[in-house]
Design an enzyme around this catalytic site. Structure first.
Site, PDB file in Angstrom:
ATOM      1  N   ASP A 121     -22.355 -12.777 -12.040  1.00 35.37           N
ATOM      2  CA  ASP A 121     -20.967 -12.071 -12.195  1.00 35.37           C
ATOM      3  C   ASP A 121     -20.080 -12.968 -12.239  1.00 35.37           C
ATOM      4  O   ASP A 121     -19.418 -13.742 -11.311  1.00 35.37           O
ATOM      5  CB  ASP A 121     -21.083 -11.503 -10.749  1.00 35.37           C
ATOM      6  CG  ASP A 121     -19.699 -10.651 -10.577  1.00 35.37           C
ATOM      7  OD1 ASP A 121     -19.461  -9.946 -11.615  1.00 35.37           O
ATOM      8  OD2 ASP A 121     -19.046 -10.568  -9.544  1.00 35.37           O
ATOM      9  N   ILE A 122     -19.737 -13.475 -13.612  1.00 31.46           N
ATOM     10  CA  ILE A 122     -18.845 -14.374 -13.951  1.00 31.46           C
ATOM     11  C   ILE A 122     -17.660 -13.763 -14.557  1.00 31.46           C
ATOM     12  O   ILE A 122     -17.809 -13.177 -15.667  1.00 31.46           O
ATOM     13  CB  ILE A 122     -19.215 -15.327 -15.134  1.00 31.46           C
ATOM     14  CG1 ILE A 122     -20.805 -15.896 -14.779  1.00 31.46           C
ATOM     15  CG2 ILE A 122     -18.242 -16.444 -15.467  1.00 31.46           C
ATOM     16  CD1 ILE A 122     -20.793 -17.438 -14.205  1.00 31.46           C
ATOM     17  N   GLU A 123     -16.316 -13.478 -13.919  1.00 32.24           N
ATOM     18  CA  GLU A 123     -15.371 -12.617 -14.381  1.00 32.24           C
ATOM     19  C   GLU A 123     -14.188 -13.623 -14.692  1.00 32.24           C
ATOM     20  O   GLU A 123     -13.315 -13.072 -14.667  1.00 32.24           O
ATOM     21  CB  GLU A 123     -15.046 -11.713 -13.087  1.00 32.24           C
ATOM     22  CG  GLU A 123     -16.112 -10.642 -13.068  1.00 32.24           C
ATOM     23  CD  GLU A 123     -16.083  -9.529 -12.294  1.00 32.24           C
ATOM     24  OE1 GLU A 123     -15.001  -9.079 -12.200  1.00 32.24           O
ATOM     25  OE2 GLU A 123     -16.838  -8.902 -11.705  1.00 32.24           O
ATOM     26  N   GLN A 124     -14.366 -15.066 -15.117  1.00 28.38           N
ATOM     27  CA  GLN A 124     -13.461 -15.691 -15.410  1.00 28.38           C
ATOM     28  C   GLN A 124     -13.144 -15.704 -17.050  1.00 28.38           C
ATOM     29  O   GLN A 124     -13.666 -14.988 -17.716  1.00 28.38           O
ATOM     30  CB  GLN A 124     -13.917 -17.172 -15.568  1.00 28.38           C
ATOM     31  CG  GLN A 124     -14.377 -17.635 -13.798  1.00 28.38           C
ATOM     32  CD  GLN A 124     -15.467 -18.695 -13.952  1.00 28.38           C
ATOM     33  OE1 GLN A 124     -15.486 -19.655 -14.599  1.00 28.38           O
ATOM     34  NE2 GLN A 124     -16.386 -18.304 -13.072  1.00 28.38           N
ATOM     35  N   MET A 187     -18.719  -2.970 -16.397  1.00 32.97           N
ATOM     36  CA  MET A 187     -17.810  -2.490 -15.069  1.00 32.97           C
ATOM     37  C   MET A 187     -16.731  -1.402 -15.628  1.00 32.97           C
ATOM     38  O   MET A 187     -15.726  -1.943 -15.734  1.00 32.97           O
ATOM     39  CB  MET A 187     -17.389  -3.824 -14.450  1.00 32.97           C
ATOM     40  CG  MET A 187     -18.526  -4.677 -13.884  1.00 32.97           C
ATOM     41  SD  MET A 187     -17.692  -6.298 -13.158  1.00 32.97           S
ATOM     42  CE  MET A 187     -17.439  -7.135 -14.481  1.00 32.97           C
TER      43      MET A 187
END
Ligand SMILES: *[C@@H]1O[C@H](CO)[C@@H](O)[C@H](O)[C@H]1NC(C)=O
Ligand SMILES: *[C@@H]1O[C@H](CO)[C@@H](O)[C@H](O)[C@H]1NC(C)=O
Ligand SMILES: *[C@@H]1O[C@H](CO)[C@@H](O)[C@H](O)[C@H]1NC(C)=O
Length: 373
Positions: A121-124, A187
């Protein structure tokens, strides 16, 4: 002295090497190997709500709360996977040795906790063709290779924004990432994180916008069998700066990653909270025909008008129909804990309806087979 040394050495090997299985039935510590055709992917943020999940549907639980060995044993008893949360600041893994070290640490943690994979879960924000862009692609590929090798049958998933078009400046190599991991969790929410038009309250996950983005993922030749649709079990509560006669709620300008206006002007609100508020609201449940989403208006103690946009069984089952129609891998939600799992009969029915909305065609198939027989 020697005896003491041997004892200590033995304890050390035990705690590092073979961990003790916390399940009554020791076999439940084996990783889940079987592939289920349809995924129902649940994010769990902790405590004991999981006891009330619809385990006839759940196939994977991503543990975003504290590790709970009871949840691991229970999920395994239902043939469901329990996976780790993986998050790392990307500049730290541009160096290949650092990347390998990070992956080894994750896989060892997963093994020690008898878990079945990892959800990355890398939302960068990542710029196209930057060092982080290539490092992220390599991270997903290498994580998948190492997990599959070290934990047979394990699952490596990666969370992506609702659309592949650099949403929130996340310009990833979606095709390569999808190709190397087991599945992408899309998402499909927070879709108003960057509002470029009128600064007004809108749906968290509008029907057309949500499904158009899946067309884009599939149009890039990403296999639908790699895609899990993520739906929200929460909504947004906006305090209206201005509330027009036509019911349009103007929201304060809160910029986000380059856009002048954002859902950050609102507050995320759980489905169970909204369901308690809805009947006492000014408007009751309203339905927006364009966005195919429910909303309602209410007045707070200070007399300010709020507009709340959310998803419910009607809006979710409309979107979920796309999953089966396009042969996608499955569906899931953020997050499993947002429903009311109390004994209240009204809440129980609402909770059941939300779980059933994930698989609307299963109900239809059943109806059809009953009609046919
Ligand atoms: C990479 O790992 C080395 C050795 O552990 C460490 O000194 C260095 O700070 C790490 N680099 C980054 C960017 O985290
Ligand atoms: C659906 O969304 C797409 C992309 O946002 C847009 O181009 C199209 O006009 C929309 N269609 C309808 C019927 O609203
Ligand atoms: C809200 O109203 C509906 C329709 O009148 C009713 O079925 C439901 O039980 C009510 N919900 C609560 C939480 O009281």
């Amino acid at each position: 002295m020697l005896l003491l040394y041997l004892l200590v050495a033995q304890i050390l090997t035990l705690s590092v090497g073979s961990e003790t299985c916390p399940c009554t039935n020791q076999e439940l510590c084996q990783p889940i190997q079987a592939e289920r055709e349809f995924e129902v992917f649940v994010f769990d943020v902790g405590k004991k709500d999981w006891k009330f999940y619809d385990w006839s549907k759940v196939t994977t639980v991503a543990a975003f709360g504290e590790y709970d060995p009871d949840l691991m044993c229970y999920a395994h008893s239902k043939g469901a996977r329990l996976v780790l949360k993986g998050d790392v600041h990307l500049p730290e893994i541009v160096d290949p040795a650092n990347r390998t070290a990070w992956i080894k640490k994750q896989v060892n943690l997963a093994k020690a906790q008898f878990m079945d994979g990892i959800n990355i879960d890398i939302e960068q924000a990542v710029a196209h063709a930057s060092p982080e862009y290539y490092a992220l692609t390599a991270l997903v590929k290498e994580t998948t290779e190492i997990f599959h090798k070290e934990i047979p049958g394990s699952q490596v998933s990666f969370d992506v924004a609702w659309s592949p078009k650099c949403i929130d400046k996340r310009c990833y190599d979606y095709i390569a990432i999808a190709g190397s991991c087991d599945l992408l969790f899309v998402m499909s929410y927070d879709e108003q994180s960057q509002i470029w038009g009128d600064c007004i309250a809108m749906a968290n996950a509008p029907y057309n916008q949500t499904l158009t983005a899946y067309d884009q993922y599939i149009g890039m030749k990403i296999d639908p069998k790699k895609l899990v649709m993520g739906v929200p079990w929460y909504g947004y509560d906006y305090t209206c700066q201005d509330f027009s006669e036509g019911g349009v709620c103007t929201i304060p300008k809160v910029p986000f990653r380059g856009a002048p206006c954002s859902d950050a002007a609102g507050r995320q609100i759980a489905y169970h909270t909204m369901m308690k508020q809805l009947n006492a609201s000014m408007s009751g449940r309203l339905w927006d025909k364009v966005q195919q989403a429910p909303y309602y208006n209410y007045k707070d103690k200070e007399g300010r008008i709020h507009q709340v946009w959310y998803d419910d069984p009607e809006s979710i089952s409309l979107k979920a129909a796309y999953v089966t129609k396009h042969g996608m891998r499955g569906i899931g939600m953020w997050n499993g804990n947002l429903l009311d799992y109390s004994n209240n009969p009204v809440a129980r029915q609402q909770t059941k309806d939300m779980w059933n909305a994930l698989t609307p065609t299963q109900g239809l198939d059943l109806q059809n087979s009953l009609l046919g027989s």
